[in-house]
Enzyme design. Structure first.
Site, PDB file in Angstrom:
ATOM      1  N   ASN B  69      32.982  52.479  83.901  1.00 15.03           N
ATOM      2  CA  ASN B  69      32.156  51.308  84.179  1.00 15.03           C
ATOM      3  C   ASN B  69      32.460  50.223  83.172  1.00 15.03           C
ATOM      4  OD1 ASN B  69      29.718  50.430  82.329  1.00 15.03           O
ATOM      5  ND2 ASN B  69      29.980  52.636  82.055  1.00 15.03           N
ATOM      6  N   CYS B 131      28.825  49.999  72.591  1.00 16.71           N
ATOM      7  CA  CYS B 131      29.229  49.636  73.949  1.00 16.71           C
ATOM      8  C   CYS B 131      30.695  49.212  73.955  1.00 16.71           C
ATOM      9  CB  CYS B 131      28.360  48.507  74.498  1.00 16.71           C
ATOM     10  SG  CYS B 131      28.847  48.053  76.167  1.00 16.71           S
ATOM     11  N   THR B 194      30.503  56.012  75.995  1.00 17.48           N
ATOM     12  CA  THR B 194      31.679  56.266  76.831  1.00 17.48           C
ATOM     13  C   THR B 194      32.985  56.121  76.061  1.00 17.48           C
ATOM     14  OG1 THR B 194      31.568  53.966  77.494  1.00 17.48           O
ATOM     15  CG2 THR B 194      30.560  55.557  78.974  1.00 17.48           C
ATOM     16  N   GLY B 244      27.210  63.110  77.275  1.00 17.08           N
ATOM     17  CA  GLY B 244      28.607  62.966  77.689  1.00 17.08           C
ATOM     18  C   GLY B 244      28.915  64.000  78.751  1.00 17.08           C
TER      19      GLY B 244
END
Lengths: 243, 303
Positions: B69, B131, B194, B244
């Site tokens: 994403n 992020c 991520t 995760g």
């Protein structure tokens, strides 16, 4: 929205790349034509969002084009197989705004959601005109469905092999209509936006993560603020779209 | 009868399952699907001082057992969150929620957290210094131990609630950042955000994601997350929240054995909107299967 295991009761080829699948199960979450379902495909992590062609109390019919790995696997599903499906996603078209003579404009695989809309408009006594745009004769599908629903149906093909030669906008020019509904590719939308008169609705496509408004993957800016194509759309009103 | 309760920074959770930020909105939309009070808590959509649209679309790409994403912290801004989102949430959620906060300067984190600290519904702050999708002026707080510590200590000074530092795995040694955050006053460490990843479309020969790269999540990353949790658990005394790729009750137990006090579930919510409810329902039987009567007793059990 509901989640359930649906049974494939038909999965038939309509053209070289387009298939029609009938799924049996709970359809109570479907409230408007233009909504979509989101199917789990074995071996693919994300679900596949597919617009609803039509539905009744026990079945939902989708028409999809094989464009990649997920839809290719779907095309191989046999009758009787089971699928995990989220049903009743998105806002759908607003049938109440149609007026007496609505125009429905579909391009290629954008055509299917217009069928459920067409049927419901006819049931309400409206007189819809439908323009279905294709590239060439052997890509045509669903024409008979719209005719059987009682709509005046115009075909356009880019190569002129069937119907009016050219694009859907070539068929729009001399038509008189009260409102329009459209679903199809972006170049078609841009052409319609230049040609169309009065109010209307566009059903958009975007790469989605979840399909139900959680991930913000398919956001777009509108004149009425940020919207999620999956949850606040896929149908947007003409006046709110930023081109 | 098994006991699924865990203590997270002095607040008892009925179970350790926490939907991760960015996969659960502000909760109320999931409340239309099931009673979200079954959750331990959840971490709400990453909030910044100003409202943000985020990155251009496409923002999503699929991977083998996962997804990428590149949303880019789309959110209504802290004032919108306090005035509109949290009142909606309060109607359907009777527990404390975790406030996930992002920022571009230390001052922004301070201002945003100061405003949120006054909201009773909030139980913890999860400070997003990780992020992968936003890079203001090249600063990425989470990849530098000193920058990470600066943010955490600044926030720690102005808020009354526990501060959790959410770390990125996109570093050489995640334990160095974790230790720096603990020393700066973090009450807990959550990891992993991520992994930076990408996909290329063979037809267009271009990246699938408009922003080229994005954050890779899903079951494919669980071994990386588990390893990071295991390493960090060894180096810090504060609780660790593991995340995760967690998608099942077994995954929750595995994460806890690695050292997690609580476990966040992210991408799984996007594939199955009922994922967290299902995991919570499956926990007791899964615990019994592995002879666990009290979940909090297995934390770090693999060490």
């Amino acid at each position: 929205m509901t989640q359930g295991i649906y049974k494939v009761i038909k999965n038939e080829k309509l053209t070289e790349t387009v298939y029609r699948m009938v799924l049996e199960g709970d359809t109570s979450a479907l409230t408007a034509p233009g909504q979509f379902v989101n199917l789990t495909v074995e071996g693919c992590y994300l679900r596949r969002p597919i617009s609803v062609f039509d539905w009744d109390d026990t079945t939902v019919t989708i028409i999809y084009k094989v464009v990649g790995e997920g839809t290719e696997k779907m095309s191989e599903w046999k009758d009787g197989s089971k699928a995990d499906v989220l049903v009743g996603l998105g806002n759908g078209f607003d049938v109440a705004k149609s007026g007496d003579k609505p125009l429905l404009i579909g391009g290629g695989v954008g055509i299917p959601p217009l069928y459920g809309l067409c049927k419901r408009l006819v049931a309400e006594g409206k007189k819809p005109t439908v323009i279905l745009g294709f590239n060439k004769a052997d890509e045509i599908f669903c024409k008979e469905d719209f005719l059987a629903a009682g709509a005046e149906t115009i075909i356009t093909t880019v190569d002129g092999s069937v119907g009016i030669k050219g694009f859907v906008t070539d068929a729009m020019k001399n038509l008189d209509y009260t409102y329009f509904y459209t679903c199809g590719p972006m170049p078609m939308f841009r052409a319609i936006e230049k040609t169309a008169q009065g109010g209307g609705e566009y059903s958009f496509e975007e790469r989605m993560g979840c399909g139900f408004g959680a991930c913000m993957g398919c956001s777009c800016k509108t004149k009425y603020g940020n919207k999620r194509i999956c949850k606040d759309g896929p149908v947007l009103q003409r006046e709110e779209i930023i081109w | 009868m098994v006991n699924t309760k865990v203590d997270l920074c002095g607040i008892e959770l009925d179970n350790p399952v926490i939907p991760a930020s960015g996969t659960f909105g502000f909760g109320y939309e999931f409340a239309e699907l099931y009673d979200i009070n079954c959750l331990g808590t959840f971490s709400f959509k990453g909030t910044t001082l100003e409202s943000r649209f985020g990155n251009p679309t496409p923002r999503i790409a699929e991977c083998t057992s996962g997804m990428i994403n590149s949303v880019g912290l789309q959110n209504p801004g802290v004032h919108g969150v306090i005035e509109h989102e949290l009142p909606e949430l309060k109607k359907v959620f009777g527990k404390k929620v975790m406030a996930n906060v992002g920022g571009f300067t230390v001052d922004e984190y301070i201002e945003c957290c100061t405003l949120l600290d006054k909201v009773d519904l909030i139980g913890w702050f999860e400070i997003n210094i990780s992020c992968p999708n936003v890079h203001a002026g090249g600063v990425n707080f989470g990849t530098d131990a000193k920058n990470a510590a600066d943010v955490i200590s600044a926030v720690r000074k102005v808020v009354s609630k526990p501060v959790i530092a959410k770390l990125t795995p996109n570093v050489t040694d995640i334990t160095e950042i974790a230790v720096a955050c603990e020393e700066a006053g973090a009450d807990a460490i959550s990891l992993i955000n991520t992994l930076l990843g990408m996909r290329i479309d063979l037809k267009t020969r271009k990246p699938v994601i408009a922003n080229k790269m994005g954050g890779f999540s899903g079951p494919a990353i669980m071994p990386v997350a588990l390893r990071a949790v295991y390493q960090v658990y060894d180096k810090v005394k504060v609780p660790v929240i593991g995340m995760g790729g967690v998608s099942s009750a077994k995954d929750v137990i595995e994460m806890m054995l690695a050292g997690a006090t609580a476990v966040e579930v992210g991408a799984a919510n996007l594939v199955n909107p009922f994922a967290c409810r299902d995991i919570i329902n499956d926990l007791p039987a899964t615990m019994e299967k592995y002879n666990i009567s009290n979940l909090s007793e297995i934390i770090g059990g693999a060490h």
